[in-house]
Design an enzyme around this catalytic site. Sequence first.
Site, PDB file in Angstrom:
ATOM      1  N   LYS A   1     -45.299 -39.285 -63.763  1.00 50.44           N
ATOM      2  CA  LYS A   1     -46.098 -38.179 -63.208  1.00 50.44           C
ATOM      3  C   LYS A   1     -47.199 -37.783 -64.185  1.00 50.44           C
ATOM      4  CE  LYS A   1     -45.392 -33.996 -64.038  1.00 50.44           C
ATOM      5  NZ  LYS A   1     -45.003 -32.599 -64.268  1.00 50.44           N
TER       6      LYS A   1
ATOM      7  N   CYS B   1     -43.972 -19.154 -43.839  1.00 51.07           N
ATOM      8  CA  CYS B   1     -44.648 -20.442 -44.044  1.00 51.07           C
ATOM      9  C   CYS B   1     -45.448 -20.840 -42.810  1.00 51.07           C
ATOM     10  CB  CYS B   1     -43.615 -21.516 -44.370  1.00 51.07           C
ATOM     11  SG  CYS B   1     -44.359 -23.144 -44.634  1.00 51.07           S
TER      12      CYS B   1
ATOM     13  N   CYS C   1     -42.155 -28.167 -39.682  1.00 53.41           N
ATOM     14  CA  CYS C   1     -41.245 -28.624 -40.732  1.00 53.41           C
ATOM     15  C   CYS C   1     -39.840 -28.864 -40.202  1.00 53.41           C
ATOM     16  CB  CYS C   1     -41.220 -27.617 -41.884  1.00 53.41           C
ATOM     17  SG  CYS C   1     -40.106 -28.087 -43.215  1.00 53.41           S
TER      18      CYS C   1
ATOM     19  N   CYS D   1     -42.261 -22.845 -50.610  1.00 53.21           N
ATOM     20  CA  CYS D   1     -41.182 -23.809 -50.368  1.00 53.21           C
ATOM     21  C   CYS D   1     -40.329 -23.950 -51.629  1.00 53.21           C
ATOM     22  CB  CYS D   1     -41.766 -25.153 -49.931  1.00 53.21           C
ATOM     23  SG  CYS D   1     -40.541 -26.239 -49.155  1.00 53.21           S
TER      24      CYS D   1
END
Length: 200
Positions: A108, A188, A194, A178
């Site tokens: 990452k 959200c 979702c 989230c």
Amino acid sequence: MGAEKCCDSQAPLEVMRFQVLLSLMLSSQTKDQVTSAAMTQLREHGLTVDNILEMEDATLGWLIYPAGFWKTKVQYIKQTSAILRWDYGGDIPKTVAELVKLPGVGPKMAHLAMAIAWQDVSGIGVDTHAHRISNRLRWVKKETKLPEETRKALENWLPRELWSEINWLLVGFGQQICLPVNPRCGGCLNRDLCPASGKH
């Protein structure tokens, strides 16, 4: 906040790239505000490869505390700085393969360093937030267990021109909405789309 905001944009390019890498190293398991404060303190003490190598470990620890795992990061920063001085002339490597060989640098960080320091989007930087959210939204064909698996799955379908944006978007979303435990599904905007909405 982001690593690009934690470096001195007026510094010579190799110093700016080193600062980007250090900011990414510090950010692991550390809140953005703590990383930013540590980077400010380090820059005030002259954040260069040579200055880090000349600095006492105790001083470096004091400057980066309370970053998560700060004692380990002191060692990683010192070791990485020595490698950069002797093997790369004080600059950072130009490839992901070389970056991940540095102590304390994972995939990452390497992909984010490539994008920020070298303006080369080599892959998606997938952290715990991007990993969790990609699985919740089912952006991966089958559930992935590791961020590196998620990175590969995302890169298979996400257009390359979006690779540099996705980490920043998902990190902020994961820190505010989230959440890992008790996500705020009610507030959200993605709740109707979702598959995981209301299940946590």
